[in-house]
Motif scaffolding. Structure first.
Motif, PDB file in Angstrom:
ATOM      1  N   GLU A   1       2.369   2.793  -9.034  1.00 44.42           N
ATOM      2  CA  GLU A   1       3.479   2.679  -8.077  1.00 44.42           C
ATOM      3  C   GLU A   1       4.059   4.051  -7.812  1.00 44.42           C
ATOM      4  O   GLU A   1       4.188   4.869  -8.716  1.00 44.42           O
ATOM      5  N   VAL A   2       4.402   4.306  -6.551  1.00 47.53           N
ATOM      6  CA  VAL A   2       4.978   5.597  -6.173  1.00 47.53           C
ATOM      7  C   VAL A   2       6.312   5.296  -5.482  1.00 47.53           C
ATOM      8  O   VAL A   2       6.364   5.136  -4.264  1.00 47.53           O
ATOM      9  N   PRO A   3       7.400   5.188  -6.274  1.00 49.81           N
ATOM     10  CA  PRO A   3       8.679   4.795  -5.674  1.00 49.81           C
ATOM     11  C   PRO A   3       9.155   5.812  -4.645  1.00 49.81           C
ATOM     12  O   PRO A   3       8.952   7.018  -4.812  1.00 49.81           O
ATOM     13  N   GLY A   4       9.751   5.310  -3.582  1.00 48.53           N
ATOM     14  CA  GLY A   4      10.339   6.184  -2.560  1.00 48.53           C
ATOM     15  C   GLY A   4       9.324   6.855  -1.664  1.00 48.53           C
ATOM     16  O   GLY A   4       9.638   7.779  -0.911  1.00 48.53           O
ATOM     17  N   GLN A   5       8.085   6.415  -1.737  1.00 46.61           N
ATOM     18  CA  GLN A   5       7.021   7.021  -0.928  1.00 46.61           C
ATOM     19  C   GLN A   5       7.238   6.678   0.554  1.00 46.61           C
ATOM     20  O   GLN A   5       7.303   5.518   0.920  1.00 46.61           O
ATOM     21  N   PRO A   6       7.374   7.707   1.435  1.00 41.77           N
ATOM     22  CA  PRO A   6       7.486   7.367   2.854  1.00 41.77           C
ATOM     23  C   PRO A   6       6.092   7.092   3.406  1.00 41.77           C
ATOM     24  O   PRO A   6       5.170   7.845   3.151  1.00 41.77           O
ATOM     25  N   GLY A   7       5.913   6.039   4.092  1.00 41.63           N
ATOM     26  CA  GLY A   7       4.573   5.721   4.604  1.00 41.63           C
ATOM     27  C   GLY A   7       4.631   5.423   6.086  1.00 41.63           C
ATOM     28  O   GLY A   7       5.604   4.886   6.584  1.00 41.63           O
ATOM     29  N   ASP A   8       3.570   5.780   6.754  1.00 42.98           N
ATOM     30  CA  ASP A   8       3.530   5.619   8.200  1.00 42.98           C
ATOM     31  C   ASP A   8       2.530   4.504   8.524  1.00 42.98           C
ATOM     32  O   ASP A   8       1.445   4.455   7.934  1.00 42.98           O
ATOM     33  N   ILE A   9       2.894   3.597   9.428  1.00 39.65           N
ATOM     34  CA  ILE A   9       1.975   2.511   9.804  1.00 39.65           C
ATOM     35  C   ILE A   9       1.495   2.760  11.235  1.00 39.65           C
ATOM     36  O   ILE A   9       2.317   2.966  12.128  1.00 39.65           O
ATOM     37  N   GLU A  10       0.207   2.753  11.436  1.00 40.68           N
ATOM     38  CA  GLU A  10      -0.308   2.922  12.804  1.00 40.68           C
ATOM     39  C   GLU A  10      -1.183   1.727  13.174  1.00 40.68           C
ATOM     40  O   GLU A  10      -2.120   1.391  12.454  1.00 40.68           O
ATOM     41  N   ARG A  11      -0.845   1.081  14.282  1.00 40.54           N
ATOM     42  CA  ARG A  11      -1.625  -0.094  14.716  1.00 40.54           C
ATOM     43  C   ARG A  11      -2.627   0.311  15.789  1.00 40.54           C
ATOM     44  O   ARG A  11      -2.289   1.038  16.719  1.00 40.54           O
ATOM     45  N   ILE A  12      -3.831  -0.190  15.628  1.00 39.37           N
ATOM     46  CA  ILE A  12      -4.911   0.190  16.543  1.00 39.37           C
ATOM     47  C   ILE A  12      -5.601  -1.091  16.997  1.00 39.37           C
ATOM     48  O   ILE A  12      -5.852  -1.982  16.182  1.00 39.37           O
ATOM     49  N   GLN A  13      -5.908  -1.182  18.265  1.00 33.34           N
ATOM     50  CA  GLN A  13      -6.600  -2.374  18.763  1.00 33.34           C
ATOM     51  C   GLN A  13      -8.112  -2.187  18.614  1.00 33.34           C
ATOM     52  O   GLN A  13      -8.644  -1.166  19.045  1.00 33.34           O
ATOM     53  N   SER A  14      -8.772  -3.162  17.986  1.00 29.48           N
ATOM     54  CA  SER A  14     -10.225  -3.054  17.848  1.00 29.48           C
ATOM     55  C   SER A  14     -10.889  -3.142  19.214  1.00 29.48           C
ATOM     56  O   SER A  14     -10.535  -3.983  20.033  1.00 29.48           O
ATOM     57  N   LYS A  15     -11.877  -2.265  19.428  1.00 22.63           N
ATOM     58  CA  LYS A  15     -12.547  -2.265  20.735  1.00 22.63           C
ATOM     59  C   LYS A  15     -13.770  -3.170  20.718  1.00 22.63           C
ATOM     60  O   LYS A  15     -14.433  -3.338  21.718  1.00 22.63           O
TER      61      LYS A  15
ATOM     62  N   TYR B   1       0.836  -1.205   0.000  1.00 18.37           N
ATOM     63  CA  TYR B   1       0.000   0.000   0.000  1.00 18.37           C
ATOM     64  C   TYR B   1       0.872   1.257   0.000  1.00 18.37           C
ATOM     65  O   TYR B   1       0.601   2.212  -0.728  1.00 18.37           O
ATOM     66  N   VAL B   2       1.934   1.240   0.804  1.00 16.56           N
ATOM     67  CA  VAL B   2       2.815   2.411   0.841  1.00 16.56           C
ATOM     68  C   VAL B   2       3.484   2.585  -0.529  1.00 16.56           C
ATOM     69  O   VAL B   2       3.546   3.686  -1.077  1.00 16.56           O
ATOM     70  N   ALA B   3       3.946   1.453  -1.108  1.00 17.85           N
ATOM     71  CA  ALA B   3       4.613   1.530  -2.420  1.00 17.85           C
ATOM     72  C   ALA B   3       3.655   1.995  -3.516  1.00 17.85           C
ATOM     73  O   ALA B   3       4.080   2.419  -4.589  1.00 17.85           O
ATOM     74  N   HIS B   4       2.350   1.895  -3.254  1.00 15.20           N
ATOM     75  CA  HIS B   4       1.361   2.338  -4.244  1.00 15.20           C
ATOM     76  C   HIS B   4       0.680   3.637  -3.820  1.00 15.20           C
ATOM     77  O   HIS B   4      -0.438   3.927  -4.234  1.00 15.20           O
ATOM     78  N   GLY B   5       1.357   4.400  -2.972  1.00 19.65           N
ATOM     79  CA  GLY B   5       0.897   5.772  -2.754  1.00 19.65           C
ATOM     80  C   GLY B   5       0.191   6.075  -1.447  1.00 19.65           C
ATOM     81  O   GLY B   5      -0.274   7.199  -1.261  1.00 19.65           O
ATOM     82  N   ALA B   6       0.101   5.102  -0.519  1.00 20.54           N
ATOM     83  CA  ALA B   6      -0.556   5.421   0.762  1.00 20.54           C
ATOM     84  C   ALA B   6       0.406   6.212   1.644  1.00 20.54           C
ATOM     85  O   ALA B   6       1.543   5.797   1.849  1.00 20.54           O
ATOM     86  N   ASP B   7      -0.066   7.357   2.158  1.00 22.87           N
ATOM     87  CA  ASP B   7       0.758   8.112   3.104  1.00 22.87           C
ATOM     88  C   ASP B   7       0.709   7.439   4.468  1.00 22.87           C
ATOM     89  O   ASP B   7       1.617   7.577   5.274  1.00 22.87           O
ATOM     90  N   LYS B   8      -0.391   6.732   4.692  1.00 25.81           N
ATOM     91  CA  LYS B   8      -0.564   6.099   6.003  1.00 25.81           C
ATOM     92  C   LYS B   8      -1.330   4.791   5.841  1.00 25.81           C
ATOM     93  O   LYS B   8      -2.202   4.680   4.977  1.00 25.81           O
TER      94      LYS B   8
END
Ligand SMILES: Cc1cc2nc3c(=O)[nH]c(=O)nc-3n(C[C@H](O)[C@H](O)[C@H](O)COP(=O)(O)OP(=O)(O)OC[C@H]3O[C@@H](n4cnc5c(N)ncnc54)[C@H](O)[C@@H]3O)c2cc1C
Length: 397
Positions: free
Chosen positions: A187-201, A73-80
């Protein structure tokens, strides 16, 4: 709805198998284009098991591992990428998913959340929009963001008209289902992407559910795209029992079963069997299209077939415009005759093999070897020939 949304566009990421994962990459390309047009960010929301459960699941099923999906997902343009870890209940279920997604939407306030147009995507979009008390634009082939809000371009009336639909409250988060095959992944090469993990409530709320087993999709379900004979059933079959006639003909011809959208929506057949713009593309030598009107969203998936035989009781049905052979008949009366004839033909071929046999029926020239040659030459499985001839598979070489 809140009136302070961000400019961010989100995509619901479906990891159940490669095809669905591919759809979400296509939708992500559109989301990125939209978010960039208004100076916002693009995020993908996925649901996955926690680290401990991850390895076991990815080796057991066609499910895309969360770690791989995040990177793609990050390699295909997701910022997060938001990963909602759904603890004990790791099978996809809209009850938990929609509530968890709605929680996140309420907290982070995206401008728009997109879902690929699949059965599950449609269900998720409707549930999440309902919980969020927000609007949903269904079945978009395109989307734009204008000064006065988001506009979805959506075919209606079986594709005969194209409607432009917007949200009445354009300050809140909007939801939309999008035809996935209209867009291609970027594809968006070199795209920095942030991963955030969240626990389902919400896991505790459906403790009544327990995952008992999971298994990969059976190989025969993946054979539709490569089949040499495909028998497609449409709404004209009328019922689940009526659709059984399609299975029977496919069995007699050693072919694969396909469907238009209505039989899938009615649960007469699994979603993987759907052919068309939002389904699969087939390219058989012979395709039967039975009780289908010939909507362009469906015919887009059959045009690579060498010979199309259409059966419809309406002589003006547009399926006849793309068919090589058209039969105006009621499927209920015609299908049993056609299937019986197909079975007879198989039996006759077998009988020819028998009567033609002037050599001793052993070894390579034996009856079994000839049946096997005939079967393989026709691309029939042992099971389908058994079904067509009324024998058990053990009898068939
Ligand atoms: C964005 C979007 C994407 C879509 N994507 C797809 C897709 O990928 N695939 C898809 O299939 N659809 C798709 N659709 C739906 C598509 O527009 C049509 O609604 C659908 O293909 C119609 O299916 P059908 O021909 O089986 O049903 P219908 O259009 O209802 O046609 C049924 C036909 O059966 C005939 N019939 C009825 N009774 C009998 C009988 N007893 N014997 C013989 N004939 C009979 C009727 O004359 C009629 O022509 C999409 C729609 C949209 C808006």
């Amino acid at each position: 709805m809140d009136d302070a949304t961000t400019k961010d566009i989100w995509v619901f990421g479906d990891l159940r198998n490669e095809r669905l994962f591919g759809f979400s990459l296509n939708v992500l390309a559109k989301a990125r284009e939209l978010s960039r047009s208004v100076g916002g960010k693009t995020a993908v929301v996925i649901f996955g098991p926690s680290d401990d459960e991850q390895e076991e699941i990815s080796t057991q099923s066609s499910h895309i591992p969360v770690r791989i999906a995040e990177k793609e997902y990050v390699a295909h343009g997701a910022d997060k990428v938001y990963v909602i870890e759904n603890g004990d209940v790791i099978m996809p279920g809209s009850e938990i998913y929609a509530r968890s997604l709605a929680d996140l939407v309420r907290e982070r306030l995206p401008m728009l959340v997109l879902f690929a147009l699949t059965d599950f995507g449609r269900e998720m979009a409707a549930m999440t929009a309902r919980i969020s008390n927000a609007g949903l634009i269904a079945d978009c082939v395109d989307l734009r963001i204008e000064e006065n809000g988001i506009k979805g371009v959506c075919p209606a009336w079986g594709g005969e008209i194209v409607a432009e639909i917007g949200f009445s409250d354009y300050h809140g988060t909007g939801f939309a289902t999008v035809q996935p095959n209209v867009f291609s992944p970027v594809e968006v090469p070199g795209q920095p992407g942030d991963i955030e993990r969240i626990q389902s409530k919400h896991v505790d709320e459906i403790r009544g559910l327990k995952l008992l087993d999971r298994s990969p999709e059976p190989a025969e379900r993946r054979m539709l795209e490569d089949a040499t004979v495909v028998v497609v059933g449409g709404a004209g079959l009328g019922s689940s029992d009526g659709f059984g006639m399609v299975r029977e003909l496919a069995g007699a011809l050693g072919g694969e079963v396909g469907a238009t959208r209505p039989p899938v929506l009615q649960h007469w057949v699994e979603e993987e069997r759907m052919i068309g713009q939002t389904g699969k593309t087939v390219k058989p030598d012979l395709l039967f299209s039975i009780g289908t009107s010939g909507a362009m969203q469906y015919t887009a998936g059959i045009m690579k077939s060498k010979t199309i035989v259409a059966i419809n009781r309406d002589p003006n049905a547009s399926i006849f415009e793309v068919a090589d052979l058209g039969i105006v008949a009621d499927a209920k009366t015609f299908m049993p005759l056609l299937t019986a004839r197909a079975k007879q033909t198989v039996m006759r071929k077998l009988a020819d093999v028998l009567t033609d046999d002037k050599v001793v029926q052993t070894g390579e020239d034996g009856f079994g070897a000839k049946i096997e040659k005939l079967r393989k030459g026709q691309g029939w499985s042992r099971e389908s020939l058994a079904e067509a001839t009324g024998q058990t598979p053990e009898f068939i070489a």
